[in-house]
Design a protein around this motif. Structure first.
Motif, PDB file in Angstrom:
ATOM      1  N   LEU A 227       3.762  10.027  -0.489  1.00 39.11           N
ATOM      2  CA  LEU A 227       3.601   8.788   0.262  1.00 39.11           C
ATOM      3  C   LEU A 227       3.249   9.117   1.707  1.00 39.11           C
ATOM      4  N   LEU A 228       2.232   8.429   2.218  1.00 38.14           N
ATOM      5  CA  LEU A 228       1.855   8.535   3.621  1.00 38.14           C
ATOM      6  C   LEU A 228       2.538   7.416   4.402  1.00 38.14           C
ATOM      7  N   LEU A 229       3.269   7.778   5.460  1.00 37.86           N
ATOM      8  CA  LEU A 229       3.896   6.801   6.351  1.00 37.86           C
ATOM      9  C   LEU A 229       3.317   7.004   7.742  1.00 37.86           C
ATOM     10  N   LYS A 250      10.188  12.743  -3.804  1.00 37.15           N
ATOM     11  CA  LYS A 250       8.903  12.232  -3.320  1.00 37.15           C
ATOM     12  C   LYS A 250       8.495  12.964  -2.050  1.00 37.15           C
ATOM     13  N   GLU A 251       7.254  13.407  -2.011  1.00 34.40           N
ATOM     14  CA  GLU A 251       6.715  14.113  -0.848  1.00 34.40           C
ATOM     15  C   GLU A 251       6.255  13.092   0.190  1.00 34.40           C
ATOM     16  N   LEU A 252       6.746  13.219   1.414  1.00 37.85           N
ATOM     17  CA  LEU A 252       6.427  12.283   2.478  1.00 37.85           C
ATOM     18  C   LEU A 252       5.630  12.975   3.583  1.00 37.85           C
ATOM     19  N   HIS A 253       4.524  12.347   3.991  1.00 45.74           N
ATOM     20  CA  HIS A 253       3.727  12.804   5.119  1.00 45.74           C
ATOM     21  C   HIS A 253       3.793  11.703   6.177  1.00 45.74           C
ATOM     22  N   VAL A 274       7.272  15.926   5.915  1.00 48.01           N
ATOM     23  CA  VAL A 274       6.643  16.555   7.069  1.00 48.01           C
ATOM     24  C   VAL A 274       6.384  15.460   8.102  1.00 48.01           C
ATOM     25  N   ILE A 275       6.981  15.588   9.289  1.00 47.85           N
ATOM     26  CA  ILE A 275       6.845  14.578  10.337  1.00 47.85           C
ATOM     27  C   ILE A 275       5.984  15.132  11.464  1.00 47.85           C
ATOM     28  N   GLN A 276       4.948  14.396  11.840  1.00 52.62           N
ATOM     29  CA  GLN A 276       4.112  14.758  12.973  1.00 52.62           C
ATOM     30  C   GLN A 276       4.251  13.686  14.055  1.00 52.62           C
ATOM     31  N   TRP A 277       4.769  14.102  15.221  1.00 49.10           N
ATOM     32  CA  TRP A 277       4.862  13.199  16.363  1.00 49.10           C
ATOM     33  C   TRP A 277       3.573  13.304  17.163  1.00 49.10           C
ATOM     34  N   GLY A 305      -2.086   9.154  -4.073  1.00 46.49           N
ATOM     35  CA  GLY A 305      -0.796   8.862  -3.460  1.00 46.49           C
ATOM     36  C   GLY A 305      -0.722   7.422  -2.980  1.00 46.49           C
ATOM     37  N   GLY A 306       0.367   7.108  -2.282  1.00 54.06           N
ATOM     38  CA  GLY A 306       0.546   5.780  -1.720  1.00 54.06           C
ATOM     39  C   GLY A 306       0.576   5.870  -0.209  1.00 54.06           C
ATOM     40  N   ALA A 307       0.414   4.710   0.452  1.00 53.66           N
ATOM     41  CA  ALA A 307       0.398   4.706   1.913  1.00 53.66           C
ATOM     42  C   ALA A 307       1.032   3.426   2.441  1.00 53.66           C
ATOM     43  N   TRP A 308       1.820   3.586   3.504  1.00 51.69           N
ATOM     44  CA  TRP A 308       2.387   2.460   4.253  1.00 51.69           C
ATOM     45  C   TRP A 308       2.064   2.706   5.712  1.00 51.69           C
TER      46      TRP A 308
END
Length: 353
Positions: A227-229, A250-253, A274-277, A305-308
């Motif tokens: 999931l892309l956040l 669930k893999e989160l980007h 994985v969090i990118q600021w 994948g999914g995206a929010w």
């Protein structure tokens, strides 16, 4: 009906909570209709006789009076009685003989759950998470039946004070919701101007506001492995809520855009994330597309994948188009909404839900 009789709306949820407890204690209890021991729709006589409803109903059915009600019930009765006295409503009981019928009376049952009107609440904690972010916790009796909702859902908060008679309200995502303690937490980003931002900057314990909702939140039509956040300060609470409720597998980007390094906050560690600021271009904030460029250049997984995505409306639209046209996302798997729009006050995007 309560408001028409002059009862303070703040006490409506005390009545709703009481009725919920009554039905749990005595599922056969009837509020209205020929089988009810009270006439209560027009005169609200029910509450004036609540302390003895169980005893009276038992007598009508030829049963021995039941034991004294639990202490919690008695407390609720007292709270409702106080609300009615404050509202100036005069109460009296009027039993109906079992043989009496009520002609031309149509009764429609309406659920007491998920009340669409405002829920009064008060501030119980204020925390400065960063120079431009306030964590505000509220609670209230009116939240007793607040639904769990979807992760990342939002409500509209209304200030007790009004602007020229018009209530001031803005939408905010819920960071945390504790149903047991009825505590709701928000992370509010501060910015120049705006009544809600000014209120949040100076919020104090005991401040009162009203809540309407919830709505929106993450909708996953299909179970995807990743999931892309992505979002800016306005979406930070929703992103944290979605991360907290996602399964560990669930893999989160995650991409989060802020204006300066001091706005980077600590988010609880989570596996497979994985969090990118991202720091917004401070010299050209009106034309900055930092988040869009970061996502466009990021090596995201190849599988579907999914995206929010949420934030400024124009940026969100660019990201959505990129995901659909260049990344091959399915339209039903991309949830993108503008939480705000440059140059507009209280912007409304139908995609928010």
């Amino acid at each position: 009906m309560l408001e028409e009789l002059g009862v303070n709306p703040e006490h409506n949820f005390t009545f709703a909570r009481l009725m919920k407890s009554i039905l749990e204690y005595n599922p056969d209890f009837e509020l209205l209709g020929p089988g009810s021991p009270f006439v209560s729709q027009n005169e609200l006589e029910l509450l004036g006789a609540l302390s003895s409803f169980s005893r009276k109903k038992s007598r009508m059915q030829g049963e021995v009076a039941s034991a004294q009600l639990p202490g919690a019930m008695a407390t609720l009765f007292g709270a409702c009685g106080m609300a009615l006295r404050i509202g100036g409503v005069i109460m009296k009981s009027r039993p109906i003989p079992a043989s009496t019928s009520l002609p031309d009376m149509e009764v429609r049952a309406r659920s007491l759950h998920h009340h669409p009107r405002l829920r009064p609440a008060k501030v119980v904690d204020v925390i400065e998470v960063s120079p431009r972010l306030r964590r505000i916790v509220v609670t209230g009796v009116s939240l007793f039946d607040f639904p769990e909702g979807r992760p990342g859902h939002w409500v509209k908060l209304f200030l007790e004070a009004s602007n020229n008679g018009v209530p001031v309200g803005r939408a905010y995502s819920i960071l945390e919701w504790d149903a047991e303690s009825r505590r709701m937490t928000f992370d509010m980003a501060l910015h120049c101007g705006g009544p809600m931002s000014q209120w949040a900057a100076n919020a104090r314990i005991g401040d009162r506001l009203s809540i309407c909702g919830p709505r929106g939140g993450l909708v996953e039509n299909n179970t995807r492995s990743w999931l892309l956040l992505a979002g800016d300060e306005s979406a930070l609470a929703a992103i944290q809520a979605i991360m907290a409720q996602s399964t560990p597998e669930k893999e989160l980007h995650v991409f989060i855009e802020v204006s300066r390094e001091s706005e980077i906050i600590e988010i609880p560690a989570r596996p497979n994330s994985v969090i990118q600021w991202l720091l917004r271009d401070s010299e050209n904030p009106e034309t900055s597309s930092t988040m869009y460029e970061a996502i466009r250049c990021s090596p995201l997984p190849n599988q579907s994948g999914g995206a929010w995505v949420a934030g400024e409306s124009g940026v969100v639209k660019k990201i959505r188009q990129h995901l659909l046209r260049e990344r091959g996302f399915n339209a039903e798997d991309v949830q993108a909404a503008g939480f705000w729009k440059k140059g507009e006050v209280d912007f409304k995007d139908l995609a928010v839900g």
